[in-house]
Design a protein around this motif. Structure first.
Motif, PDB file in Angstrom:
ATOM      1  N   SER A  61       0.830  -1.208   0.000  1.00 32.04           N
ATOM      2  CA  SER A  61       0.000   0.000   0.000  1.00 32.04           C
ATOM      3  C   SER A  61       0.863   1.255   0.000  1.00 32.04           C
ATOM      4  CB  SER A  61      -0.906  -0.011   1.223  1.00 32.04           C
ATOM      5  OG  SER A  61      -1.683   1.165   1.279  1.00 32.04           O
ATOM      6  N   LEU A 109       2.276   1.705  -3.450  1.00 30.70           N
ATOM      7  CA  LEU A 109       1.252   2.210  -4.365  1.00 30.70           C
ATOM      8  C   LEU A 109       1.017   3.703  -4.155  1.00 30.70           C
ATOM      9  CD1 LEU A 109      -1.382  -0.696  -4.306  1.00 30.70           C
ATOM     10  CD2 LEU A 109       0.090  -0.034  -6.202  1.00 30.70           C
ATOM     11  N   ASN A 110       1.004   4.129  -2.894  1.00 28.26           N
ATOM     12  CA  ASN A 110       0.825   5.561  -2.622  1.00 28.26           C
ATOM     13  C   ASN A 110       1.987   6.374  -3.182  1.00 28.26           C
ATOM     14  OD1 ASN A 110      -1.631   5.203  -1.298  1.00 28.26           O
ATOM     15  ND2 ASN A 110      -0.627   4.849   0.690  1.00 28.26           N
ATOM     16  N   LYS A 130       1.614   6.521  -6.850  1.00 30.41           N
ATOM     17  CA  LYS A 130       0.538   7.450  -7.190  1.00 30.41           C
ATOM     18  C   LYS A 130       1.019   8.891  -7.093  1.00 30.41           C
ATOM     19  CE  LYS A 130      -4.181   8.625  -5.859  1.00 30.41           C
ATOM     20  NZ  LYS A 130      -5.287   8.343  -4.925  1.00 30.41           N
ATOM     21  N   ASP A 131       1.788   9.186  -6.020  1.00 32.68           N
ATOM     22  CA  ASP A 131       2.330  10.542  -5.874  1.00 32.68           C
ATOM     23  C   ASP A 131       3.278  10.894  -7.013  1.00 32.68           C
ATOM     24  OD1 ASP A 131       0.876  10.811  -3.549  1.00 32.68           O
ATOM     25  OD2 ASP A 131       2.549  10.224  -2.230  1.00 32.68           O
ATOM     26  N   MET A 174       3.254   9.665 -10.059  1.00 39.21           N
ATOM     27  CA  MET A 174       2.474   9.868 -11.288  1.00 39.21           C
ATOM     28  C   MET A 174       1.768  11.220 -11.246  1.00 39.21           C
ATOM     29  SD  MET A 174       0.857   6.050 -11.865  1.00 39.21           S
ATOM     30  CE  MET A 174       0.008   6.574 -13.343  1.00 39.21           C
ATOM     31  N   THR A 175       1.275  11.602 -10.077  1.00 36.85           N
ATOM     32  CA  THR A 175       0.622  12.909  -9.962  1.00 36.85           C
ATOM     33  C   THR A 175       1.608  14.038 -10.228  1.00 36.85           C
ATOM     34  OG1 THR A 175      -0.914  11.991  -8.339  1.00 36.85           O
ATOM     35  CG2 THR A 175      -0.706  14.383  -8.417  1.00 36.85           C
TER      36      THR A 175
END
Length: 222
Positions: A179, A182-183, A186-187, A189-190
């Motif tokens: 997890s 993944l976070n 995600k950060d 990619m953002t």
């Protein structure tokens, strides 16, 4: 007749050993020979062997029955009827169980105790056993049960619970790690998307400024 039977049975050759041996010339020789042979085959060979056979078979059955009882007593608990195999790979061996946990003499001493003890001084278990013995019931015997086996089963359950708990904790740690990754992804990619948007916006502004500057130059030239 009784004297003849008594003497004939006691002699190995039959009744011919005790009666007078007839002469061949006598008329009673052949009937006497037939009688002696018949007595020998019927009484000495058949009847006595039947009796001996019954006696031998009876003793053999008694010996087999005794051996079977001894085998049961050696490999089966008299109190709980658990066999020796039930204590294989256990913390308590069958010998320890038979000698300490379900000792036959301990149960006998307990029965004698409740018979000689004043009923007004009975404890709860003693009152229960006293009623069972009085009514000739064996429900107070631990049939197919032993505390040592229950302890092993409880310990095995605790070990399985600890192993399951450890497995769950490792799985939870793995899930938390995934997890977090993944976070982080995600950060990233953002941030990359924002960087692209910023780059595109700056490129558009630069292009617009270039167009405006080019137009102004053409106007001044004209």
């Amino acid at each position: 007749g009784i004297n003849a039977e008594y003497g004939g049975v006691r002699n190995g050759g039959g009744i011919g050993d005790v009666l007078r041996r007839p002469n061949v010339s006598e008329l009673s020789f052949f009937p006497r020979m037939l009688y002696d042979l018949t007595f020998f085959f019927v009484v000495i060979i058949i009847v006595l062997n039947l009796i001996f056979g019954v006696i031998i078979d009876t003793f053999a059955d008694l010996r087999s029955e005794k051996q079977e009882k001894d085998e049961i007593l050696r490999n089966t608990c008299f109190i709980c009827s658990l066999e020796r195999g039930a204590f294989d790979n256990k913390t308590v061996s069958f010998e320890e169980h038979f000698r300490m946990e379900h000792n036959l003499w301990h149960y006998l001493y307990f029965i004698v105790l409740i018979k000689v003890k004043d009923p007004t001084e009975f404890t709860g278990p003693e009152s229960y056993v006293y009623e069972m013995v009085k009514n000739k019931k064996l429900d107070w015997f631990p049939r197919m049960r032993a505390m040592s086996l229950f302890s092993d089963e409880a310990e095995n359950d605790q070990n399985e619970f600890r192993e399951l708990k450890t497995s769950l904790e490792s799985t939870r740690s793995l899930v938390e790690g995934l997890s977090q990754q993944l976070n982080e992804l995600k950060d990233q990619m953002t941030q990359q998307r924002k960087q692209k948007q910023r780059t595109s916006l700056l490129g558009g502004i630069t292009a617009t400024q270039s167009m405006v500057g080019g137009g102004a130059s053409m106007s001044s030239t004209t």
